[in-house]
Motif scaffolding. Sequence first.
Motif, mmCIF file in Angstrom:
data_model
loop_
_atom_site.group_PDB
_atom_site.id
_atom_site.type_symbol
_atom_site.label_atom_id
_atom_site.label_comp_id
_atom_site.label_asym_id
_atom_site.label_seq_id
_atom_site.Cartn_x
_atom_site.Cartn_y
_atom_site.Cartn_z
ATOM 1 N N PRO A 162 -48.487 46.802 -33.112
ATOM 2 C CA PRO A 162 -48.382 45.923 -34.280
ATOM 3 C C PRO A 162 -47.471 44.728 -34.031
ATOM 4 C CG PRO A 162 -47.811 48.207 -34.823
ATOM 5 C CD PRO A 162 -48.009 48.162 -33.349
ATOM 6 N N VAL A 163 -47.811 43.620 -34.671
ATOM 7 C CA VAL A 163 -47.005 42.404 -34.499
ATOM 8 C C VAL A 163 -46.168 42.156 -35.747
ATOM 9 C CG1 VAL A 163 -48.651 41.385 -32.900
ATOM 10 C CG2 VAL A 163 -48.831 40.856 -35.347
ATOM 11 N N GLU A 164 -45.197 41.290 -35.576
ATOM 12 C CA GLU A 164 -44.302 40.948 -36.683
ATOM 13 C C GLU A 164 -45.080 40.252 -37.803
ATOM 14 O OE1 GLU A 164 -40.658 40.590 -36.815
ATOM 15 O OE2 GLU A 164 -40.014 40.547 -34.719
ATOM 16 N N THR A 165 -44.595 40.456 -39.005
ATOM 17 C CA THR A 165 -45.181 39.749 -40.154
ATOM 18 C C THR A 165 -44.046 39.026 -40.881
ATOM 19 O OG1 THR A 165 -44.891 41.743 -41.478
ATOM 20 C CG2 THR A 165 -47.072 41.391 -40.485
ATOM 21 N N LEU A 166 -44.422 38.136 -41.781
ATOM 22 C CA LEU A 166 -43.432 37.375 -42.546
ATOM 23 C C LEU A 166 -43.582 37.724 -44.017
ATOM 24 C CD1 LEU A 166 -43.410 33.610 -41.552
ATOM 25 C CD2 LEU A 166 -41.578 35.272 -41.313
ATOM 26 N N SER A 167 -42.475 38.000 -44.682
ATOM 27 C CA SER A 167 -42.613 38.244 -46.116
ATOM 28 C C SER A 167 -42.950 36.928 -46.826
ATOM 29 C CB SER A 167 -41.340 38.874 -46.684
ATOM 30 O OG SER A 167 -40.242 38.103 -46.283
ATOM 31 N N ASP A 168 -42.447 35.821 -46.296
ATOM 32 C CA ASP A 168 -42.828 34.522 -46.853
ATOM 33 C C ASP A 168 -43.639 33.779 -45.800
ATOM 34 O OD1 ASP A 168 -43.100 31.984 -47.785
ATOM 35 O OD2 ASP A 168 -40.960 31.471 -47.713
ATOM 36 N N PRO A 169 -44.973 33.863 -45.868
ATOM 37 C CA PRO A 169 -45.788 33.259 -44.793
ATOM 38 C C PRO A 169 -45.719 31.744 -44.776
ATOM 39 C CG PRO A 169 -47.206 34.278 -46.473
ATOM 40 C CD PRO A 169 -45.783 34.497 -46.914
ATOM 41 N N THR A 170 -45.029 31.123 -45.742
ATOM 42 C CA THR A 170 -44.901 29.662 -45.687
ATOM 43 C C THR A 170 -43.659 29.238 -44.904
ATOM 44 O OG1 THR A 170 -43.626 29.545 -47.731
ATOM 45 C CG2 THR A 170 -46.040 29.402 -47.949
ATOM 46 N N SER A 171 -42.819 30.222 -44.515
ATOM 47 C CA SER A 171 -41.598 29.862 -43.783
ATOM 48 C C SER A 171 -41.954 29.233 -42.435
ATOM 49 C CB SER A 171 -40.734 31.103 -43.540
ATOM 50 O OG SER A 171 -39.704 30.767 -42.632
ATOM 51 N N GLU A 172 -41.219 28.208 -42.085
ATOM 52 C CA GLU A 172 -41.417 27.591 -40.764
ATOM 53 C C GLU A 172 -40.108 27.592 -39.988
ATOM 54 O OE1 GLU A 172 -43.432 23.839 -41.244
ATOM 55 O OE2 GLU A 172 -45.294 24.845 -41.821
ATOM 56 N N ASP A 173 -39.253 28.549 -40.288
ATOM 57 C CA ASP A 173 -37.959 28.649 -39.617
ATOM 58 C C ASP A 173 -38.153 29.386 -38.286
ATOM 59 O OD1 ASP A 173 -35.421 29.189 -38.727
ATOM 60 O OD2 ASP A 173 -34.636 29.781 -40.689
ATOM 61 N N VAL A 174 -38.377 28.594 -37.245
ATOM 62 C CA VAL A 174 -38.741 29.183 -35.948
ATOM 63 C C VAL A 174 -37.580 29.963 -35.343
ATOM 64 C CG1 VAL A 174 -39.582 28.682 -33.629
ATOM 65 C CG2 VAL A 174 -40.464 27.388 -35.562
ATOM 66 N N LYS A 175 -36.357 29.504 -35.584
ATOM 67 C CA LYS A 175 -35.208 30.231 -35.025
ATOM 68 C C LYS A 175 -35.120 31.627 -35.622
ATOM 69 C CE LYS A 175 -31.615 27.465 -33.013
ATOM 70 N NZ LYS A 175 -30.393 26.745 -33.128
ATOM 71 N N ALA A 176 -35.337 31.719 -36.923
ATOM 72 C CA ALA A 176 -35.194 33.011 -37.604
ATOM 73 C C ALA A 176 -36.419 33.895 -37.409
ATOM 74 C CB ALA A 176 -34.949 32.781 -39.096
ATOM 75 N N HIS A 177 -37.623 33.289 -37.276
ATOM 76 C CA HIS A 177 -38.863 34.078 -37.308
ATOM 77 C C HIS A 177 -39.772 33.743 -36.136
ATOM 78 C CE1 HIS A 177 -37.630 35.334 -41.266
ATOM 79 N NE2 HIS A 177 -37.616 34.103 -41.694
#
Length: 383
Positions: A162-177
């Motif tokens: 499984p791969v990582e998912t984002l709780s907020d898929p609109t986030s573009e914070d590359v350092k954090a996610h």
Amino acid sequence: MTIDRRNFVLGSLAAGAAAACGSRDRGPTAAPVPAAAPAGAPAATTATPSKSILVLGGTGFLGPHVVTAALARGHKVTLFNRGKTHPGLFPEVERLQGDRDGHLEALAGRSWDAVVDPSGYVPRLVKASAELLAPRIGHYVFVSTISVYARHDVIDADESAPVETLSDPTSEDVKAHYGALKALSEQAAEAAMPGRVACIRPGLIIGPGDPTGRFSHWPTRLAEGGEVLAPGDGSTPVQYIDGRDLGDWIVRVVEARAVGTMNALGPERRVTMRSVLDDCNRALGGAARLTWVDAAFLDQQGVEGWSELPMWIDNKGDYAGFGTLRNARAVAAGLTFRPIADTARDTVAWLATVPEAERGKARSSGIKPDKEAKVLAAWKARK
Ligand SMILES: NC(=O)c1ccc[n+]([C@@H]2O[C@H](COP(=O)([O-])OP(=O)(O)OC[C@H]3O[C@@H](n4cnc5c(N)ncnc54)[C@H](OP(=O)(O)O)[C@@H]3O)[C@@H](O)[C@H]2O)c1
């Protein structure tokens, strides 16, 4: 040893994360990929017809290895970037200026056989370029990362993990996610061009040209000689990929029009931190004496795996699967690995050619000399 998860990042941004081609796991399909010429052999011209290849980026670390391999194999390369990073590189190659974020005009109306994308980190931007190019290209090779993987505690995991998912898929914070955004970027490319995308998931990319200085700590420190702090008991499995092997293979993936998701790291057989450091030390003249220091002791001393002792993490708990990712798909698709001794020697030789200002950065990772000396003294006093 504790490891700050943010420090375990496998990207060209800060420190790194893990990988898939869209949400469906796709094994590679295509004609077999021809094997690379042995390291050091003269560059062979491809037997396959020359292809036109657009590289989105191409002037950082991995991109130049792709471009160099493509040109050596007789392909026609076009670069698309902002003209900021190493603008003098590849004067013989067509260069289109633009910005992935909102300025793709230079790509409009143009056709290529294939696109190699080493510079996509944000799904919105990968979607924009993939959708624009989809009607006029055959094949999209997206450079992802093993940081897409959600967990690192499974031994021998493969591309179906499984791969990582984002709780907020609109986030573009590359350092954090970083990992989650790379996973979403893979999916964006696949959605734009179903069945025409190869998602390459490299592990730690090493060797000449590496601006992060992570692997470079080891060959430079070993070449200096004396007593060198080595992490753990030496048995930790480690994985990596020389950027030149990766760049050459990506071009052969293009030639074979291979698609699907592939972990790109090696070597083929499992190696340990001890065998890697011993091989590097021998290759650099054998001037270093390695003192292996217990992982728990390093933790007590506040020494960070991965950032201060690059390539290594105490493979316990959440990291029990560290260094054991399967690479069978990529190996079956022709990925080959030069000896680590060659990478070590070539890294030291490359660093000697780098302007002083850049050399500092390229050597900035790794434990500082005074801290290394203190930890070694404390280790001996404890014994
Ligand atoms: N390093 C590792 O250990 C590691 C491990 C696993 C995966 N990876 C992956 O490997 C890849 C390595 O990439 P790289 O940086 O070496 O690639 P690269 O293609 O050599 O360099 C990045 C390129 O992107 C261009 N660029 C940056 N922002 C841009 C924008 N907004 N619009 C257009 N062009 C832009 C830069 O040129 P300009 O600045 O001139 O625009 C540069 O040419 C990444 O995908 C990373 O996630 C790395």
